[in-house]
Enzyme design. Structure first.
Site, PDB file in Angstrom:
ATOM      1  N   HIS A  76     -10.518   6.197   3.618  1.00  0.00           N
ATOM      2  CA  HIS A  76      -9.306   6.249   2.791  1.00  0.00           C
ATOM      3  C   HIS A  76      -9.468   5.475   1.490  1.00  0.00           C
ATOM      4  CE1 HIS A  76      -6.388   8.094   5.682  1.00  0.00           C
ATOM      5  NE2 HIS A  76      -7.406   7.844   6.480  1.00  0.00           N
ATOM      6  N   ASP A 101      -8.646   2.571  -6.700  1.00  0.00           N
ATOM      7  CA  ASP A 101      -7.878   3.019  -5.543  1.00  0.00           C
ATOM      8  C   ASP A 101      -8.484   4.316  -5.027  1.00  0.00           C
ATOM      9  OD1 ASP A 101      -5.794   2.966  -3.708  1.00  0.00           O
ATOM     10  OD2 ASP A 101      -4.306   2.486  -5.239  1.00  0.00           O
TER      11      ASP A 101
END
Ligand code: G6P
Length: 476
Positions: A158, A366
């Site tokens: 992720h 991110d």
């Protein structure tokens, strides 16, 4: 009948009937489990005394089984606070400078992965498909294979995957990142991440064979591919419409007294670029004084990982910066920044997003950043707000209607905020429509289907690589 799916992640969100505060990983896991018989396995979130044997608990809810185990205090410190969050998290977010490696923590990380494998092993049936999530569990497939399980096992990361020279800064990287070669399929957030992992795999040793995302290591095969994680777009959009009339949102609107709202929502984490964002907002107020007392910046930031020193440091830094900007620019009737450390349910956040004219999402790095996608999904298409998005969020690869900024350049972010606030309605609508359409097609259900289909294919074609090899041999 579809095979049973076993999801494994560090945290397990056992439904308890309360309001949902689910993060991106939970939304992803729930989508994968939708309409399937399934198991979700992982840590209970509880820490027990060191002497006690780890308790495994099994909860059944609507054809789903939740299996959780506790961690001992030592496991929690070494595996979670230590190696996962003080070594893997910073390094994978390109912050080698923040990594605090100890071989004791690495030992704890490998030991807890072994515990997970031991505890999960008796529940695995031969036809199960296993899908492991995130950086806490890189070596899990290796542990399960060693315990005799030849099921299809997939992994999804992720968070970002940096280039090989950064991955190689991880001491004993072959035991963690290198252990990913024991999966059948490794999914990454972006093409860039997939390319980085592919180059890392290619450098792992002499017996590596590589053909467009397919690798072979001493007879083991693993595929590497990008699967950008998504949201339940239509559901989220509906939630935003409903929650826009909630007391929380009504009160917020009333309190703004007609001022425009800029909104940031992030866990308190150094990867999110919160100090730089606050400084950029300070620049914005200085450079564009016509906006003084006409905007309010609301930063919602639940605290995170309190046991890790770097997180305590960022907390102090942010508190100081908020105080500085409010002290410098505020007046008795206007607080330039409202800074809140609590978390809200997904539904409540959806209403806040819909009320904000600017969504400010400026992480330094991110994997994806689902706040960016949720902000877009939550907007009123007739009068949408504008997303200001860091070029270093995975979401920037998809959301081409955002105002893209470099979070390392405060003047640029300030200019981005101004551009967003001044953007004419037609342009806002066009940009929003483009992004919403993309999110409506590429939603979380499709993401889960794509991954599971690819995992099935990865396992089903044992002769493929042999075939490819002989093809290349003939051509050579
Ligand atoms: C990120 C990670 C998740 C993690 C979440 C919250 O989104 O990718 O795996 O669960 O942060 O962090 P925490 O340490 O509280 O689980």
């Amino acid at each position: 009948m579809a095979p049973r799916l076993i999801l494994v992640s560090n945290r397990v969100n056992v439904p308890n009937g309360g309001p949902r505060q689910a993060g991106g990983l939970t939304v992803a896991v729930n989508a994968a489990l939708k309409n399937r018989e399934g198991v979700w396995f992982g840590w209970s979130g509880k820490v027990s005394g060191d002497g006690e044997p780890p308790a495994v608990s099994v909860t059944e809810r609507r054809h789903k089984t939740f299996i959780t185990l506790d961690l001992s205090e030592t496991d929690f410190q070494e595996y979670y606070n230590g190696f996962a969050n003080r070594v893997l998290w910073p390094v994978l977010h390109y912050r080698v400078d923040l990594a605090e490696f100890t071989s004791v923590d690495l030992g704890g990380y490998l030991r807890v992965n072994g515990r997970f494998a031991d505890a999960l092993s008796p529940f695995i049936k031969p036809d199960d498909v296993i899908w492991v999530h995130d950086y806490h569990l890189l070596p899990l497939a290796k542990g399960l294979r060693a315990r005799g399980h030849s099921n299809p096992i997939g992994f999804f990361l992720h968070i970002p995957c940096p280039p090989p020279d950064i991955l190689e800064a991880l001491p004993h990287d072959e035991e963690t990142m290198g252990a990913l070669t024991h999966y059948d399929l490794v999914g990454l957030q972006t093409e860039q991440d997939a390319d980085n992992l592919s180059r890392y795999f290619a450098g792992l040793g002499a017996n590596v064979y590589r053909a467009s995302g397919l690798f072979e290591f001493d007879g083991r095969r693993v595929r590497v591919r990008a699967f950008p994680v998504a949201i339940a777009t239509a559901v989220y959009s509906r939630a935003a419409r409903n929650s826009a009339k909630s007391p929380l949102v009504e009160e917020l609107r009333g309190s703004l007294g007609g001022k425009r709202l800029i909104l940031g929502v992030d866990r308190l984490d150094y990867s999110k670029g919160i100090p730089g964002r606050i400084q950029a907002y300070g620049h914005f107020l200085e450079k564009y004084p016509e906006w003084l007392a006409k905007v309010t910046f609301l930063q919602v930031t639940p605290k995170s990982r309190a046991g890790v020193p770097e997180y305590r440091a960022i907390e102090q830094e942010v508190n100081g910066l908020v105080g500085q900007i409010n002290g410098r620019h505020g007046d008795p009737a206007w607080t330039p920044i409202r800074y809140i450390n609590r978390s809200y349910s997904r539904a409540a956040l959806a209403g806040l997003y819909r009320s904000a004219q600017v969504g400010l999402v400026t992480p330094l790095r991110d994997g994806m950043n689902l706040v960016a996608k949720e902000y877009v999904a939550a907007q009123d298409p007739e009068n949408p707000g504008v997303l200001v998005l860091s070029q270093f969020a995975g979401a920037a690869q998809e959301l081409d209607g955002a105002v893209v900024v470099n979070p390392h350049e405060p003047e640029g972010v300030a200019a981005g905020i101004r551009e967003a606030l001044a953007m004419p309605l037609d342009e806002r609508r066009d940009r929003h429509a483009r992004m919403y359409e993309h999110l409506a097609v590429h939603d979380i259900d499709r993401w889960a289907e794509r991954f599971l289909t690819a995992l099935g294919e990865a396992k089903e074609r044992p002769g493929l690589l042999k075939g490819l090899r002989s093809l290349f041999a003939q051509r050579a």
